[in-house]
Every structure is written in structure tokens, then in C-alpha cells.
Scaffold this motif. Structure first.
Motif, PDB file in Angstrom:
ATOM      1  N   MET A 194     -13.787 -38.070 -66.288  1.00 24.00           N
ATOM      2  CA  MET A 194     -15.159 -38.571 -66.294  1.00 24.00           C
ATOM      3  C   MET A 194     -15.709 -38.612 -64.872  1.00 24.00           C
ATOM      4  N   MET A 195     -14.903 -39.092 -63.917  1.00 22.94           N
ATOM      5  CA  MET A 195     -15.366 -39.142 -62.531  1.00 22.94           C
ATOM      6  C   MET A 195     -15.589 -37.746 -61.977  1.00 22.94           C
ATOM      7  N   HIS A 196     -14.692 -36.813 -62.308  1.00 21.51           N
ATOM      8  CA  HIS A 196     -14.855 -35.438 -61.846  1.00 21.51           C
ATOM      9  C   HIS A 196     -16.143 -34.831 -62.396  1.00 21.51           C
ATOM     10  N   GLU A 197     -16.420 -35.085 -63.666  1.00 25.91           N
ATOM     11  CA  GLU A 197     -17.608 -34.500 -64.304  1.00 25.91           C
ATOM     12  C   GLU A 197     -18.893 -35.058 -63.699  1.00 25.91           C
ATOM     13  N   LEU A 198     -18.900 -36.323 -63.340  1.00 24.93           N
ATOM     14  CA  LEU A 198     -20.077 -36.901 -62.699  1.00 24.93           C
ATOM     15  C   LEU A 198     -20.229 -36.358 -61.287  1.00 24.93           C
ATOM     16  N   GLY A 199     -19.106 -36.192 -60.578  1.00 19.40           N
ATOM     17  CA  GLY A 199     -19.138 -35.638 -59.229  1.00 19.40           C
ATOM     18  C   GLY A 199     -20.085 -36.397 -58.319  1.00 19.40           C
ATOM     19  N   HIS A 200     -20.961 -35.643 -57.646  1.00 18.46           N
ATOM     20  CA  HIS A 200     -21.962 -36.264 -56.780  1.00 18.46           C
ATOM     21  C   HIS A 200     -23.256 -36.568 -57.532  1.00 18.46           C
ATOM     22  N   GLY A 201     -23.230 -36.394 -58.831  1.00 22.38           N
ATOM     23  CA  GLY A 201     -24.424 -36.637 -59.627  1.00 22.38           C
ATOM     24  C   GLY A 201     -24.713 -38.115 -59.795  1.00 22.38           C
ATOM     25  N   LYS A 202     -25.866 -38.385 -60.429  1.00 26.20           N
ATOM     26  CA  LYS A 202     -26.305 -39.762 -60.621  1.00 26.20           C
ATOM     27  C   LYS A 202     -26.185 -40.166 -62.085  1.00 26.20           C
ATOM     28  N   ARG A 203     -25.693 -41.373 -62.311  1.00 30.50           N
ATOM     29  CA  ARG A 203     -25.730 -41.954 -63.641  1.00 30.50           C
ATOM     30  C   ARG A 203     -26.984 -42.822 -63.716  1.00 30.50           C
ATOM     31  N   TYR A 204     -27.940 -42.389 -64.523  1.00 30.79           N
ATOM     32  CA  TYR A 204     -29.249 -43.026 -64.499  1.00 30.79           C
ATOM     33  C   TYR A 204     -29.314 -44.243 -65.419  1.00 30.79           C
ATOM     34  N   TRP A 205     -29.953 -45.272 -64.893  1.00 34.40           N
ATOM     35  CA  TRP A 205     -30.202 -46.504 -65.647  1.00 34.40           C
ATOM     36  C   TRP A 205     -30.951 -46.195 -66.935  1.00 34.40           C
ATOM     37  N   ASP A 206     -31.880 -45.231 -66.849  1.00 30.58           N
ATOM     38  CA  ASP A 206     -32.722 -44.886 -67.995  1.00 30.58           C
ATOM     39  C   ASP A 206     -31.913 -44.402 -69.199  1.00 30.58           C
ATOM     40  N   ASP A 207     -30.761 -43.763 -68.923  1.00 23.27           N
ATOM     41  CA  ASP A 207     -29.989 -43.124 -69.984  1.00 23.27           C
ATOM     42  C   ASP A 207     -28.971 -44.055 -70.641  1.00 23.27           C
ATOM     43  N   VAL A 208     -28.742 -45.207 -70.043  1.00 23.67           N
ATOM     44  CA  VAL A 208     -27.748 -46.143 -70.569  1.00 23.67           C
ATOM     45  C   VAL A 208     -28.407 -47.043 -71.604  1.00 23.67           C
ATOM     46  N   LYS A 209     -27.709 -47.291 -72.701  1.00 23.74           N
ATOM     47  CA  LYS A 209     -28.251 -48.103 -73.793  1.00 23.74           C
ATOM     48  C   LYS A 209     -27.384 -49.335 -74.034  1.00 23.74           C
ATOM     49  N   VAL A 210     -28.028 -50.414 -74.437  1.00 21.58           N
ATOM     50  CA  VAL A 210     -27.285 -51.606 -74.838  1.00 21.58           C
ATOM     51  C   VAL A 210     -26.378 -51.242 -76.013  1.00 21.58           C
ATOM     52  N   GLY A 211     -25.133 -51.644 -75.929  1.00 20.77           N
ATOM     53  CA  GLY A 211     -24.145 -51.295 -76.944  1.00 20.77           C
ATOM     54  C   GLY A 211     -23.266 -50.133 -76.551  1.00 20.77           C
ATOM     55  N   ASP A 212     -23.655 -49.395 -75.501  1.00 15.54           N
ATOM     56  CA  ASP A 212     -22.809 -48.293 -75.027  1.00 15.54           C
ATOM     57  C   ASP A 212     -21.458 -48.844 -74.575  1.00 15.54           C
ATOM     58  N   GLU A 213     -20.409 -48.086 -74.848  1.00 14.10           N
ATOM     59  CA  GLU A 213     -19.073 -48.443 -74.376  1.00 14.10           C
ATOM     60  C   GLU A 213     -18.682 -47.545 -73.217  1.00 14.10           C
ATOM     61  N   LEU A 214     -18.181 -48.159 -72.144  1.00 16.27           N
ATOM     62  CA  LEU A 214     -17.706 -47.384 -71.011  1.00 16.27           C
ATOM     63  C   LEU A 214     -16.407 -46.698 -71.371  1.00 16.27           C
ATOM     64  N   PRO A 215     -16.070 -45.585 -70.705  1.00 18.99           N
ATOM     65  CA  PRO A 215     -14.802 -44.918 -70.977  1.00 18.99           C
ATOM     66  C   PRO A 215     -13.613 -45.858 -70.734  1.00 18.99           C
ATOM     67  N   VAL A 216     -12.585 -45.703 -71.532  1.00 20.39           N
ATOM     68  CA  VAL A 216     -11.382 -46.519 -71.395  1.00 20.39           C
ATOM     69  C   VAL A 216     -10.618 -46.075 -70.144  1.00 20.39           C
ATOM     70  N   ARG A 217     -10.134 -47.030 -69.391  1.00 22.39           N
ATOM     71  CA  ARG A 217      -9.268 -46.735 -68.249  1.00 22.39           C
ATOM     72  C   ARG A 217      -7.901 -47.355 -68.498  1.00 22.39           C
ATOM     73  N   ILE A 218      -6.845 -46.576 -68.284  1.00 21.55           N
ATOM     74  CA  ILE A 218      -5.472 -47.051 -68.474  1.00 21.55           C
ATOM     75  C   ILE A 218      -4.691 -46.821 -67.187  1.00 21.55           C
ATOM     76  N   ILE A 219      -3.925 -47.816 -66.781  1.00 21.74           N
ATOM     77  CA  ILE A 219      -2.969 -47.644 -65.691  1.00 21.74           C
ATOM     78  C   ILE A 219      -1.621 -48.197 -66.138  1.00 21.74           C
ATOM     79  N   GLY A 220      -0.562 -47.706 -65.534  1.00 24.86           N
ATOM     80  CA  GLY A 220       0.788 -48.114 -65.898  1.00 24.86           C
ATOM     81  C   GLY A 220       1.551 -46.983 -66.556  1.00 24.86           C
ATOM     82  N   PRO A 221       2.760 -47.277 -67.055  1.00 25.65           N
ATOM     83  CA  PRO A 221       3.444 -48.572 -67.055  1.00 25.65           C
ATOM     84  C   PRO A 221       3.724 -49.078 -65.627  1.00 25.65           C
ATOM     85  N   HIS A 222       3.517 -50.352 -65.455  1.00 25.32           N
ATOM     86  CA  HIS A 222       3.752 -50.982 -64.162  1.00 25.32           C
ATOM     87  C   HIS A 222       5.259 -51.109 -63.912  1.00 25.32           C
TER      88      HIS A 222
END
Length: 387
Positions: A194-222
């Protein structure tokens, strides 16, 4: 429930009074920033890849917003643990952050002005009477620019009560099969992609909607190895790198076996290994299961300041280089244990324009383990650009 008392009477004299500020002895280097994001499992190219960063908004490598805590002399805990509570120990209980715009770069010299804020004693199922103590960390650069305020919460408790009441049923790390680990790596890469695809681009406030879920991030196993890597990214853990405040850990009430000489400038010149919390002192329970159990934890456990960094990085990575976290308030319910994974999710709950004219996305955040145990919750406000 333990009926033991917790003597917090010594804390009153410190509230609201600034204590010794924290400052590294030398300007920051890009490799300090690289070491940080590597330790925090945050492969955002803006923070470690010279060529990618040169083409971006800042024209050079920039530190993530989470990095401010890495240049303190005690990962934000200092002003939240002043005063003596006899025979006690502490863990992180949460952080609240306010960010004011300036960013941290290689060559900067950061000063943290620290002020104890308040405390309250409550009953908990973990250790009976427990002190929730807060303190402010105010981060400035060499030009006097106010970068961020961090209000940390330390949970201070009677060590014996925590051992008496703590659950020691899960002393062994869970076992992951090769197939499960392979699947985890695939899922972990989704956030990175997801970060690679956004790159230097902008994530616009206009395009985000209430109820949207952000991408899941996983780290580990610790693991003890991953927690050690995190510890070494905090610059105060490097011998000779910090203007040590000369804290007497025993004066805070740590039991004798945990007090040690962490942050002792005199001992650092004599025998620096004794000043290193990875081996001795109040921090060693993180890396040694035997010592973890002596403070009521079943096995090696992670750092609360790192959990706070994971939250900020998660939100900032989604926002992209043209957005920023402006405020976050997190409550830590339990640490990351060795063998577990950490799963992060967030949902957009509101879109507003604040009093300063900033376009804000509000999110509710949750951190949990693979068993569903909630490790942390947070609410945050993220500023995004508009079309």
C-alpha cells in the motif's frame, strides 16, 4: 484483589516542576533514523532510502513522526515516573501525542523538556492498588521549533502484588508452522505494498469516507531478538551518546534487584554494561523471561514506547508524505509477548475541518494479538491534503 497499600505520598512534591531535560551529545544522523524504522518494522522508503526520499516532498530522508521518542533519555517515561513508590515496578500505560508541524532530519539537535503532570491511584486486577502517573515530554529542535508534545502514562505498582496476582499460564511462546509463517509474510506485505503504491502521491481528504477501514498492518512474531533490536534503536541505550540525567533508580522505589544503574553517568564511565537496561536494571524483564516473571509477566514482553511508535507509523504510513498525524491518544491494555503477533486496524469515524482550517480524518484504532486479546486502543486525528 490485593489489599496491600501503595504509598504515593512522595509524588506530590514533583508535580508541575520541570526536571532535567534530555539531549543527545551529537547531532542526529540519517543512520539513526534508518536504525529506528528498521527496529520498528516500518519500511517506509521516505525514512531510509536516499534516492526515493530525494524525489519526495522534503528532498531528503525525514524521520517518521514516531522518532521523537527515540531521542529522549528514557523513551518518554522520565516525567511519568518521578517520585518514590517503595518496592514498585512500572510498565507503560499509554501515550497522548500532539504534533505541531516541524519534522526531524539528520543534523538536527533535539531537546526534550520534561514536566511531571499528575497521578491517580486505582484498583486493578493486575496488581491491586496501582498508580497511573502522567508526565509531559516537549520536543524542540535547535531552532526552538516545537515539534511535538508527548503525555506519557506510567503504570506503577507493587511488584509483589503483581507477581501474586499475575497469570503465569502462558509462559511458553506459541509455535507457528512454516505454512502459517509464510501466510503471515504475505499478509504483512499487503500494508507495505500500500505504501509503495501511494509512493509520493497524495491521499486526499475528499476521497476518504466515514466507515472506511484502513489496511491491516501486521508485525511479528515478536522475539527476544526483535525486542532487542527495538531497544538498541533508542539512542539513549548507546554508551556515551546522551547527557545522562543521573537518575537514582532506587530513589524511585524500584526493588533492589531491578534498580541497577540505568542512566547513571558515573557508572557509564566505569562499567557501562551495568548501566544498560538490556542486561541489568528495571528494563531487563523485557528480554529475560526469568526477570519478566519477577514483575508479574509470564514471558519476555515488548516496550510500551514501541507500541506507541507502531500506532503512529501505522497511521502516518496510510496518510502518506503529504499528510500527518496531528493528535493521537492511546491506551495500552497489555504488552506484546514473545511469540505473538500484533495486528493493527482502524476505522474512519469522522471528517472535519478544525479551528485551524486543517482537513482532518478521525479514526478509531485497535491493536490485538493473534488470539484476539486487545493490546491497545486509540483515537487519532490525521490531516490530509485536499484536491
Amino acid at each position: 484483589m490485593s489489599d496491600k497499600s501503595l504509598d504515593c505520598s512522595d509524588l506530590d512534591q514533583y508535580m508541575g516542576k520541570p526536571i532535567a531535560p534530555a539531549k543527545m551529545k551529537e547531532p542526529l544522523h540519517n543512520n539513526d533514523i534508518r536504525r529506528w524504522v528498521q527496529a520498528m518494522h516500518y519500511p517506509n522508503l521516505m525514512h531510509y532510502d536516499h534516492d526515493f526520499a530525494a524525489e519526495g516532498r522534503y528532498g531528503r530522508i525525514v524521520a517518521p513522526q514516531s522518532f521523537a521518542v527515540g531521542v529522549d533519555d528514557g523513551h518518554g517515561a522520565g516525567p511519568a515516573c518521578v517520585g518514590c513508590i517503595p518496592d514498585s515496578h512500572l510498565i507503560f500505560g499509554g501515550d497522548e501525542w500532539w504534533f505541531y508541524g516541524p519534522r526531524i532530519f539528520g543534523g538536527d539537535e533535539i531537546t526534550n523538556e520534561k514536566v511531571p503532570f499528575d497521578y491517580a491511584v486505582k484498583q486493578t486486577g493486575f496488581a491491586g492498588p496501582t498508580c497511573f502517573q502522567r508526565g509531559d515530554n516537549n520536543y524542540y529542535n535547535q531552532n526552538g521549533d516545537f515539534i511535538a508534545k508527548q503525555r506519557s502514562t506510567a503504570i506503577r505498582y507493587a511488584r509483589d502484588s503483581a507477581v501474586e496476582m499475575g497469570s503465569m499460564d502462558n509462559t511458553e511462546d506459541p509455535v507457528w508452522t512454516a505454512e502459517e509463517l509464510k501466510e503471515l509474510e504475505t499478509k504483512k506485505y499487503e500494508y507495505i505494498k500500500m505504501m509503495h503504491e501511494l509512493g509520493h502521491g497524495k491521499r486526499y481528504w475528499d476521497d476518504v469516507k466515514v466507515g472506511d477501514e484502513l489496511p491491516v498492518r501486521i508485525i511479528g512474531p515478536h522475539s527476544v531478538a526483535s525486542f532487542t533490536t527495538e531497544w538498541r534503536a533508542y539512542l539513549f541505550t548507546i554508551w556515551g551518546g546522551t547527557h545522562r540525567p543521573g537518575m537514582d533508580m532506587a530513589s524511585f522505589g524500584f526493588t533492589e534487584e531491578f534498580a541497577g544503574h540505568e542512566n547513571d553517568p558515573v557508572m557509564e564511565r566505569d562499567n557501562p554494561e551495568w548501566t544498560d537496561g538490556a542486561y541489568f536494571g528495571p528494563s531487563r524483564g523485557h528480554l529475560f523471561p526469568e526477570w519478566a516473571r519477577r514483575v508479574g509477566m509470564p514471558r519476555g514482553y515488548g516496550y510500551g514506547a514501541s507500541m506507541g511508535a507502531w500506532i503512529l507509523d501505522y497511521l502516518a504510513g496510510w496518510a502518506g508524505e503529504w499528510g500527518q498525524v496531528v493528535h493521537s491518544k492511546a491506551s495500552y491494555r497489555g504488552p506484546a509477548f514473545t511469540g505473538d503477533i500484533t495486528i493493527m486496524q482502524a476505522t474512519v469515524t469522522d471528517k472535519t475541518v478544525d479551528d485551524e482550517g486543517r482537513n482532518i480524518i478521525q479514526v478509531d484504532y485497535k491493536m490485538r494479538s493473534q488470539t484476539g486479546t486487545v493490546m491497545a486502543t486509540a483515537t487519532a486525528e490525521v490531516e490530509l491534503p485536499t484536491r
